[in-house]
Design a protein around this motif. Structure first.
Motif, short mmCIF file in Angstrom:
data_model
loop_
_atom_site.label_atom_id
_atom_site.label_comp_id
_atom_site.label_asym_id
_atom_site.label_seq_id
_atom_site.Cartn_x
_atom_site.Cartn_y
_atom_site.Cartn_z
N UNK A 41 0.84 -1.19 0.00
CA UNK A 41 0.00 0.00 0.00
C UNK A 41 0.88 1.25 0.00
N UNK A 42 2.00 1.21 0.67
CA UNK A 42 2.94 2.33 0.64
C UNK A 42 3.47 2.55 -0.77
N UNK A 43 3.82 1.46 -1.44
CA UNK A 43 4.30 1.57 -2.82
C UNK A 43 3.21 2.13 -3.73
N UNK A 44 1.99 1.67 -3.53
CA UNK A 44 0.87 2.17 -4.31
C UNK A 44 0.67 3.67 -4.06
N UNK A 45 0.83 4.10 -2.83
CA UNK A 45 0.74 5.53 -2.51
C UNK A 45 1.80 6.33 -3.28
N UNK A 50 3.03 10.01 -7.81
CA UNK A 50 3.64 10.26 -9.11
C UNK A 50 2.63 10.81 -10.11
N UNK A 51 1.41 10.26 -10.08
CA UNK A 51 0.35 10.80 -10.94
C UNK A 51 0.03 12.24 -10.55
N UNK A 73 1.85 1.70 -12.25
CA UNK A 73 0.69 1.31 -11.45
C UNK A 73 0.33 -0.15 -11.71
N UNK A 74 0.26 -0.52 -12.98
CA UNK A 74 -0.08 -1.90 -13.34
C UNK A 74 0.93 -2.87 -12.76
N UNK A 75 2.21 -2.55 -12.85
CA UNK A 75 3.25 -3.42 -12.31
C UNK A 75 3.19 -3.50 -10.79
N UNK A 76 2.92 -2.38 -10.14
CA UNK A 76 2.81 -2.37 -8.68
C UNK A 76 1.68 -3.29 -8.23
N UNK A 77 0.55 -3.20 -8.90
CA UNK A 77 -0.58 -4.06 -8.56
C UNK A 77 -0.24 -5.52 -8.84
N UNK A 106 -7.67 9.44 -3.16
CA UNK A 106 -6.71 9.82 -4.21
C UNK A 106 -6.61 11.34 -4.31
N UNK A 107 -7.74 12.03 -4.21
CA UNK A 107 -7.75 13.49 -4.37
C UNK A 107 -7.13 14.23 -3.19
N UNK A 108 -6.76 13.52 -2.13
CA UNK A 108 -6.04 14.21 -1.05
C UNK A 108 -4.67 14.68 -1.55
N UNK A 109 -4.26 14.17 -2.70
CA UNK A 109 -3.00 14.60 -3.32
C UNK A 109 -3.20 15.83 -4.20
#
Length: 125
Positions: A41-45, A50-51, A73-77, A106-109
């Protein structure tokens, strides 16, 4: 993600995830892979951030940089949860804007980041 945030996430969403996707191959794969969910989940964050950076920089959703970020993203998942096919990725892109919980997280970014990611995924797929 700190331990208490992870535990809150796990407790809040684990049952819903089981109910919605428990009978899918992707769910079975994610249960069997034994990934460190907190680390994943940290990696996904990091990928989501990055987006957000691309969006702030004005990168078009179909730019090379945005397409590369979707691939990240696809690779992380795939590496941390389940094999992320283009079909699954496209559905995730829709869910990021349709489910208010995902959108808010997501929009917190930055406002509109979820919609931006959804557009990037659409361009990728």
């Amino acid at each position: 993600m700190r331990n208490n945030e992870y535990e809150q996430w796990k407790n809040q969403y684990a049952e819903e995830v089981r109910e919605r996707w428990g009978d899918t191959e992707a769910y079975r794969e994610s249960e069997e892979n034994g990934a460190d969910l907190e680390k994943a989940i940290s990696l996904l964050d990091e990928v989501m951030e990055g987006f957000a950076e691309l969006k702030r920089d004005g990168a078009s959703p179909d730019s090379d940089a945005a397409i590369l970020q979707v691939e990240r993203l696809r690779q992380c998942i795939t590496h941390n949860f389940y094999t992320c096919t283009n079909e699954i990725l496209a559905a995730l892109g829709q869910m990021y804007v349709a489910d208010e919980r995902f959108k808010k997280n997501i929009d917190k970014r930055g406002e509109g980041t979820a919609a931006y990611i959804s557009e990037c995924i659409r361009a990728y797929c």
